[in-house]
Write an enzyme that holds these catalytic residues in place. Structure first.
Site, PDB file in Angstrom:
ATOM      1  N   HIS A  78      -2.008  -4.615   8.523  1.00  0.00           N
ATOM      2  CA  HIS A  78      -1.078  -3.233   7.740  1.00  0.00           C
ATOM      3  C   HIS A  78       0.277  -4.488   7.348  1.00  0.00           C
ATOM      4  O   HIS A  78       1.605  -4.307   8.051  1.00  0.00           O
ATOM      5  CB  HIS A  78      -1.305  -2.044   8.310  1.00  0.00           C
ATOM      6  N   GLY A  85     -15.424   5.566 -10.960  1.00  0.00           N
ATOM      7  CA  GLY A  85     -14.664   6.515 -11.410  1.00  0.00           C
ATOM      8  C   GLY A  85     -13.467   5.650 -12.024  1.00  0.00           C
ATOM      9  O   GLY A  85     -13.700   4.381 -12.756  1.00  0.00           O
ATOM     10  N   LYS A  86     -12.859   6.235 -12.009  1.00  0.00           N
ATOM     11  CA  LYS A  86     -11.341   5.834 -12.785  1.00  0.00           C
ATOM     12  C   LYS A  86     -10.486   4.398 -12.611  1.00  0.00           C
ATOM     13  O   LYS A  86      -9.427   4.270 -12.737  1.00  0.00           O
ATOM     14  CB  LYS A  86     -10.235   7.236 -13.119  1.00  0.00           C
ATOM     15  N   TYR A  87     -11.551   4.281 -11.184  1.00  0.00           N
ATOM     16  CA  TYR A  87     -10.954   3.061 -10.544  1.00  0.00           C
ATOM     17  C   TYR A  87     -11.390   1.607 -11.945  1.00  0.00           C
ATOM     18  O   TYR A  87     -10.323   0.682 -11.424  1.00  0.00           O
ATOM     19  CB  TYR A  87     -10.862   3.259  -9.023  1.00  0.00           C
ATOM     20  N   GLU A 121     -11.893   2.808   7.358  1.00  0.00           N
ATOM     21  CA  GLU A 121     -10.651   1.788   7.624  1.00  0.00           C
ATOM     22  C   GLU A 121     -10.485   2.148   9.486  1.00  0.00           C
ATOM     23  O   GLU A 121     -10.133   1.493  10.134  1.00  0.00           O
ATOM     24  CB  GLU A 121      -9.395   2.061   6.926  1.00  0.00           C
TER      25      GLU A 121
END
Length: 399
Positions: free
Chosen positions: A277, A167-169, A347
């Site tokens: 993280h 997509g837009k990534y 995740e």
């Protein structure tokens, strides 16, 4: 066992001594195998020299009726001399290979000894550098880049690297690749596998270094951005099984909306590698955003958990990552069959897997920072790889 001709078995003491030397080496196999080899070869060589020295007059003056015996002696000596030559050639080749290996090891040992590690002076006392299960946690200052590179560069490794530009990534791909070529596994062969539904949007002005390749893997357009995450494990597992396993030693799975800022090299390699993280490494495990619903296969109780790992970067040896993605895929399919979606999609399943299959190496938050987070944490000496700031509502379709 090698025996001299009977005509000289007892009458020639020098020849008898040579053959005794050979027989002793063969029967007793004294010392190392190399010593035995030398002993046998030199004995055979001496035998050939002395045998012909004591029999030259027989070769010249033996009458015609004794020609068959002379021919037998000649053939025997010829075979033995040929054997000596062949053994010497094999030994010379093996010795040259061994010397090259020794030279590389000497160079590495010299680098290792150039800066002695002080057992009573740890390089980092402000952070945890090893887990309770003895896996190293990689921070700035815990390794010598020169020593690490020397140890890995001679192994001719290829690192497969998966990245999803869907997509837009796709807009993040050029910056990702350009920064990766400057900092990611520099000096090693890297094969990028770009999973995308827009092959026409691939940047065409990124220069890849020697030994660096890029392949496009076509994927369908997904209805929701969460579907990309849910299908990611399946697509990586399939790619490893179909073609990646034939041309790589390790694999890293990275997010595309990331940028490299500094070295991410072979110090990150291991059988199963996960990154801590950056938003939760100071929290107690009861506050980790694990999946807490028992109906999901990603469920982790409040009193369990080691660290919270981010799915932006994980990797390891091919068979270990294949097993991870296969298990997560199966659990995702079980959840889907009962109408459940884990709180953080793949995740959540990644954290469940790593709780029960401990990673062999952990990457500190330096390797998965977030640009939206302040860099004033004193324990973060260097940011190596980070998520770029973006308008998630704009880039994520069908929120």
């Amino acid at each position: 066992m090698v025996e001299p001709p009977s005509s000289h078995a007892c009458t020639n003491p020098i020849l008898y001594a040579c053959m005794s030397r050979v027989n002793k080496c063969i029967l007793l196999e004294r010392g190392s195998s190399m010593e035995t080899f030398f002993c046998t070869v030199t004995g055979i060589d001496l035998y050939c020299r002395i045998y012909w020295r004591f029999n030259w007059y027989q070769v010249i003056f033996r009458n015609v009726s004794q020609m068959p015996i002379r021919r037998e002696h000649f053939l025997l000596s010829l075979v033995m001399a040929g054997g000596v030559v062949i053994c010497w050639l094999v030994f010379s080749y093996c010795a040259s290979v061994s010397l090259n290996q020794v030279h590389r090891q000497v160079v590495l040992n010299h680098r290792l000894q150039s800066k002695q590690a002080q057992l009573m002076e740890p390089v980092r006392t402000d952070v945890l550098t090893v887990t309770p299960w003895l896996a190293p946690i990689v921070w700035e200052g815990t390794f010598d880049p020169q020593v690490i590179d020397e140890a890995f560069m001679s192994q001719n490794l290829t690192i497969a690297t998966t990245v999803f530009a869907v997509g837009k990534y796709t807009r993040f791909l050029q910056d990702f690749l350009e920064s990766a070529e400057k900092h990611f596994m520099v000096g090693l062969d890297v094969h990028y596998y770009v999973f995308t539904d827009r092959p026409g949007n691939m940047p065409d002005n990124v220069t890849l270094g020697v030994g660096r390749l890029l392949s496009i893997v076509r994927v369908p357009k997904f209805a929701r951005w969460q579907e990309i995450s849910l299908r990611r494990m399946e697509l990586i597992q399939t790619a490893i099984k179909d073609h990646i396993h034939r041309g790589a030693n390790y694999i890293f799975c990275l997010d595309v909306d990331m940028r490299f800022h500094s070295r991410v090299g072979p110090e990150a390699l291991g059988r199963l590698v996960a990154a801590i993280h950056p938003w939760f490494y100071t929290y107690p495990r009861s506050q980790y955003p694990y999946e807490r619903r028992t109906i999901s296969t990603a469920y982790i109780p409040l009193d369990q958990g080691d660290f919270y790992y981010q799915a932006n970067i994980f990797g390891g040896a091919l068979e270990d990552v294949y097993r991870l993605t296969k298990t997560c895929r199966e659990h995702l399919e079980v959840d889907k069959s009962v109408g459940v979606e884990a709180v953080w999609q793949e995740e959540s399943h990644l954290n469940w897997y790593l709780l029960r299959n401990k990673p062999t190496k952990l990457l500190s938050p330096e390797y998965v920072w977030d640009d939206a987070k302040e860099r004033d944490a004193k324990e973060i000496k260097l940011v190596r790889f980070s998520s770029v700031i973006k308008n998630k509502a704009e880039v994520r379709e069908n929120l």
